[in-house]
Design an enzyme around this catalytic site. Structure first.
Site, PDB file in Angstrom:
ATOM      1  N   GLU A 229       0.935  -1.247   0.033  1.00 19.56           N
ATOM      2  CA  GLU A 229      -0.051   0.117  -0.070  1.00 19.56           C
ATOM      3  C   GLU A 229       0.919   1.294   0.007  1.00 19.56           C
ATOM      4  O   GLU A 229       1.536   1.636   1.164  1.00 19.56           O
ATOM      5  CB  GLU A 229      -0.798  -0.131   1.318  1.00 19.56           C
ATOM      6  CG  GLU A 229      -1.671  -1.130   1.361  1.00 19.56           C
ATOM      7  CD  GLU A 229      -2.945  -1.129   0.464  1.00 19.56           C
ATOM      8  OE1 GLU A 229      -3.267  -0.041  -0.128  1.00 19.56           O
ATOM      9  OE2 GLU A 229      -3.824  -2.210   0.504  1.00 19.56           O
ATOM     10  N   CYS A 263      -2.400   9.186   2.566  1.00 21.06           N
ATOM     11  CA  CYS A 263      -2.057   8.683   1.217  1.00 21.06           C
ATOM     12  C   CYS A 263      -3.122   9.228   0.243  1.00 21.06           C
ATOM     13  O   CYS A 263      -2.930   9.573  -0.642  1.00 21.06           O
ATOM     14  CB  CYS A 263      -1.810   7.306   1.553  1.00 21.06           C
ATOM     15  SG  CYS A 263      -3.272   6.508   2.037  1.00 21.06           S
TER      16      CYS A 263
HETATM   17  P1  NAD Z   1       8.504   4.793   4.743  1.00 20.32           P
HETATM   18  O1  NAD Z   1       8.272   3.974   3.402  1.00 20.32           O
HETATM   19  O2  NAD Z   1       9.588   5.589   5.094  1.00 20.32           O
HETATM   20  O3  NAD Z   1       8.419   3.801   5.982  1.00 20.32           O
HETATM   21  C1  NAD Z   1       7.450   2.911   6.232  1.00 20.32           C
HETATM   22  C2  NAD Z   1       7.777   1.855   7.223  1.00 20.32           C
HETATM   23  O4  NAD Z   1       8.852   0.868   6.530  1.00 20.32           O
HETATM   24  C3  NAD Z   1       8.556   2.167   8.480  1.00 20.32           C
HETATM   25  O5  NAD Z   1       8.267   1.219   9.567  1.00 20.32           O
HETATM   26  C4  NAD Z   1      10.193   2.069   8.253  1.00 20.32           C
HETATM   27  O6  NAD Z   1      10.845   1.856   9.378  1.00 20.32           O
HETATM   28  C5  NAD Z   1       9.980   0.981   7.249  1.00 20.32           C
HETATM   29  N1  NAD Z   1      11.257   0.484   6.532  1.00 20.32           N
HETATM   30  C6  NAD Z   1      12.105   1.309   5.841  1.00 20.32           C
HETATM   31  N2  NAD Z   1      12.697   0.919   5.045  1.00 20.32           N
HETATM   32  C7  NAD Z   1      12.654  -0.392   5.119  1.00 20.32           C
HETATM   33  C8  NAD Z   1      13.420  -1.797   4.665  1.00 20.32           C
HETATM   34  N3  NAD Z   1      14.392  -1.567   3.549  1.00 20.32           N
HETATM   35  N4  NAD Z   1      12.832  -2.738   4.770  1.00 20.32           N
HETATM   36  C9  NAD Z   1      11.855  -2.982   5.638  1.00 20.32           C
HETATM   37  N5  NAD Z   1      11.174  -1.743   6.316  1.00 20.32           N
HETATM   38  C10 NAD Z   1      11.490  -0.607   6.039  1.00 20.32           C
HETATM   39  O7  NAD Z   1       7.147   5.703   4.876  1.00 20.32           O
HETATM   40  P2  NAD Z   1       6.759   6.960   6.026  1.00 20.32           P
HETATM   41  O8  NAD Z   1       7.416   8.058   5.617  1.00 20.32           O
HETATM   42  O9  NAD Z   1       6.759   6.415   7.272  1.00 20.32           O
HETATM   43  O10 NAD Z   1       5.175   7.107   5.394  1.00 20.32           O
HETATM   44  C11 NAD Z   1       4.651   8.043   4.514  1.00 20.32           C
HETATM   45  C12 NAD Z   1       4.436   7.317   3.195  1.00 20.32           C
HETATM   46  O11 NAD Z   1       3.429   6.302   3.204  1.00 20.32           O
HETATM   47  C13 NAD Z   1       3.765   8.151   1.782  1.00 20.32           C
HETATM   48  O12 NAD Z   1       4.275   8.065   0.859  1.00 20.32           O
HETATM   49  C14 NAD Z   1       2.292   7.555   2.192  1.00 20.32           C
HETATM   50  O13 NAD Z   1       1.603   8.075   0.839  1.00 20.32           O
HETATM   51  C15 NAD Z   1       2.359   6.227   2.158  1.00 20.32           C
HETATM   52  N6  NAD Z   1       1.075   5.883   2.651  1.00 20.32           N
HETATM   53  C16 NAD Z   1       0.463   5.054   1.911  1.00 20.32           C
HETATM   54  C17 NAD Z   1      -0.738   4.397   2.453  1.00 20.32           C
HETATM   55  C18 NAD Z   1      -1.416   3.540   1.616  1.00 20.32           C
HETATM   56  O14 NAD Z   1      -2.455   2.956   2.276  1.00 20.32           O
HETATM   57  N7  NAD Z   1      -1.432   3.420   0.367  1.00 20.32           N
HETATM   58  C19 NAD Z   1      -1.203   4.909   3.819  1.00 20.32           C
HETATM   59  C20 NAD Z   1      -0.370   5.689   4.465  1.00 20.32           C
HETATM   60  C21 NAD Z   1       0.709   6.230   3.879  1.00 20.32           C
END
Ligand code: NAD
Length: 456
Positions: A229, A263
């Site tokens: 997502e 999002c």
């Molecule tokens: P992010 O992608 O930076 O981090 C999300 C999670 O992934 C965190 O827990 C982080 O620690 C973990 N992570 C980072 N690198 C990783 C790796 N290599 N392997 C495994 N886990 C890892 O996202 P963010 O900055 O916390 O959130 C914002 C983003 O999320 C925006 O782009 C937003 O659009 C998206 N988002 C999408 C939805 C949806 O349902 N489509 C909902 C909410 C937010």
């Protein structure tokens, strides 16, 4: 902020420390995954028992709302009202999955000399990795269906919301059998170790498109299925026959909900050129109802951005847009004297699709309005863009349906935006990801298929 052994949570409004969480060591991570693996053998066996416990989780979360809200607001930055609402919808998601019905076994087509059945079975240990913007709901949207389906779960929250997610998981652990839900804390390295662990049979990730790509690669070695997502850049398309004031008023409320860090927030509006003034006037008037401030202060509707990097990114997009000729209709300041990461709701016009504030996912409280003369041009632009999470079309239902039919996205709303319901499947297409959460599709995402075929 973190060192190698501790995560430090900072209140984004006051910049004061809220608390600390130990980073999970790789040895401990292995132990927790093993506990979830061991719990799976029993948890998978009795669906009625599982669904009964999910109903209990719903009740417990609802009961603990007043206890969770202050910590949630301080650590994440959202208002008390929004924090309470997020826990409430999470409890509703548990209740929905407690009631949901699906077939564990479906009939196979008949054939001479054999009988067969098609079984829908849980996968095992599921990794649920979630971001900071809706850390409670996005987590429950994964774990409620995963648990209902008979899987056990290991959760990894974003580093900066470890306290509130830790508290919610503690509440669930006190309701569920040992090992059914485990949690690990840390940054990308802990997330990566979780994804790559051989016991993990499915990864369900919500977050940025960039990290989604990495997770897909990380899961490749063990051929672990993933649901992604990811990001979105939702357009709102206003048609000639729309109720312009009505659309503008609803969109203003949606665009700045959770300080625009959502999002599926509307992230830009396409408005007929001759209706731009009318739209912007109504949108700006609706912004008067959105006071900025401390999330726990009564009356606050818009809190700070969650972290410094996000503030600097959104401020940078706004500055570049203004340099490129955009006009700030309203906002642009901080909106408060608090020292945190504030940017007040801001409306800009006189921008086009080439401005980064329009073409990138801004994920903050700046809303650009783009003028158009032919809706075909808008649809051609959308077709070229990388995201396909949500979109809204505003106008007569007949005309809006025709435009909606041409949009590739997981959700297209007509005369509303961001109308999410736990009963409906939700997810993205293109670079917004794949797989669905919500409805029966949410449970199906956590089931595998096995055929038992018997020769007679
Ligand atoms: P992010 O992608 O930076 O981090 C999300 C999670 O992934 C965190 O827990 C982080 O620690 C973990 N992570 C980072 N690198 C990783 C790796 N290599 N392997 C495994 N886990 C890892 O996202 P963010 O900055 O916390 O959130 C914002 C983003 O999320 C925006 O782009 C937003 O659009 C998206 N988002 C999408 C939805 C949806 O349902 N489509 C909902 C909410 C937010």
């Amino acid at each position: 902020m973190s060192d190698t052994t501790e995560l430090v949570s900072i209140d984004p409004a006051t910049l004061q420390e809220v608390g600390r969480t130990p980073v999970t060591t790789l040895t401990e991570l292995g132990t927790r995954i093993e506990r979830a693996h061991n719990a799976f053998a029993t948890w998978r066996t009795d669906r009625a028992h599982r669904q009964g416990l999910l109903a209990a989780c719903s009740y417990e979360l609802m009961r603990k709302i007043p206890e969770i809200v202050p910590l949630f607001s301080m650590e994440q930055g959202k208002t008390a009202e929004d924090a309470g609402g997020e826990i409430w919808i999470s409890a509703k998601c548990f209740a929905h999955n407690a009631r949901l019905d699906w077939d564990d076994v479906t009939e196979a087509p008949e054939a001479a000399g054999r009988t067969a059945r098609i079984e829908h079975r849980p996968l095992g240990v599921v990794a649920a990795i979630v971001p900071w913007n809706f850390p409670v709901f996005l987590l429950i949207a994964k774990i409620a269906p995963a648990l209902a389906a008979g899987n056990t779960v290991v959760v990894k929250p974003a580093e900066s919301v470890s306290l509130v997610v830790g508290k919610v998981v503690e509440i669930l652990q006190s309701t569920l059998p040992p090992g059914v839900i485990e949690i690990v804390h840390g940054g990308p390295e802990v997330g990566r170790a979780l994804v790559e662990h051989r016991r993990v049979r499915k990864v369900s990730f919500t977050g940025s498109t960039g990290v989604g790509r990495q997770i897909m690669r990380q899961a490749a070695d063990t051929i672990t299925p993933v649901t992604l997502e990811l990001g979105g850049n939702d357009p709102a398309i206003i048609l000639d026959d729309a109720d312009i004031e009505g659309a503008a008023t609803i969109l203003a409320k949606n665009a700045f909900f959770n300080t625009g860090q959502m999002c599926v927030a509307p992230k830009r509006a396409y408005v007929p050129a001759d209706k731009i003034d009318q739209f912007c006037d109504a949108f700006a008037a609706a912004m008067d109802a959105l006071p900025v401030g401390y999330g726990l202060a009564p009356g606050t509707k818009v809190g700070p951005l969650h972290n410094k990097a996000q503030l600097e990114f959104v401020q940078g997009l706004l500055d570049k847009a203004v340099t490129g000729g955009a006009t700030v209709v309203k906002g642009g300041g901080r909106g408060t004297d608090l020292p945190g990461y504030f940017l007040e709701p801001t409306l800009v016009r006189d921008v086009d699709d080439t401005a980064e504030i329009v073409s990138l996912e801004q994920f903050g409280p700046v809303f650009p309005v783009v003028a158009y003369t032919d809706v075909e041009d808008v649809l051609a632009t959308l077709d070229e863009q990388e995201f396909g999470l949500g979109a809204s079309v505003w106008g007569s239902i007949e005309n809006a349906e025709k435009v909606a039919d041409r949009i590739d996205a997981g959700s297209v709303w007509i005369n509303q935006h961001n109308a999410l319901e736990v009963e409906l499947p939700f997810g993205g297409t293109k670079s917004s990801g794949f797989g669905r959460e919500g409805g029966t599709a949410g449970v199906e995402d956590f089931l595998d298929t096995r055929v038992i075929s018997i020769k007679h």
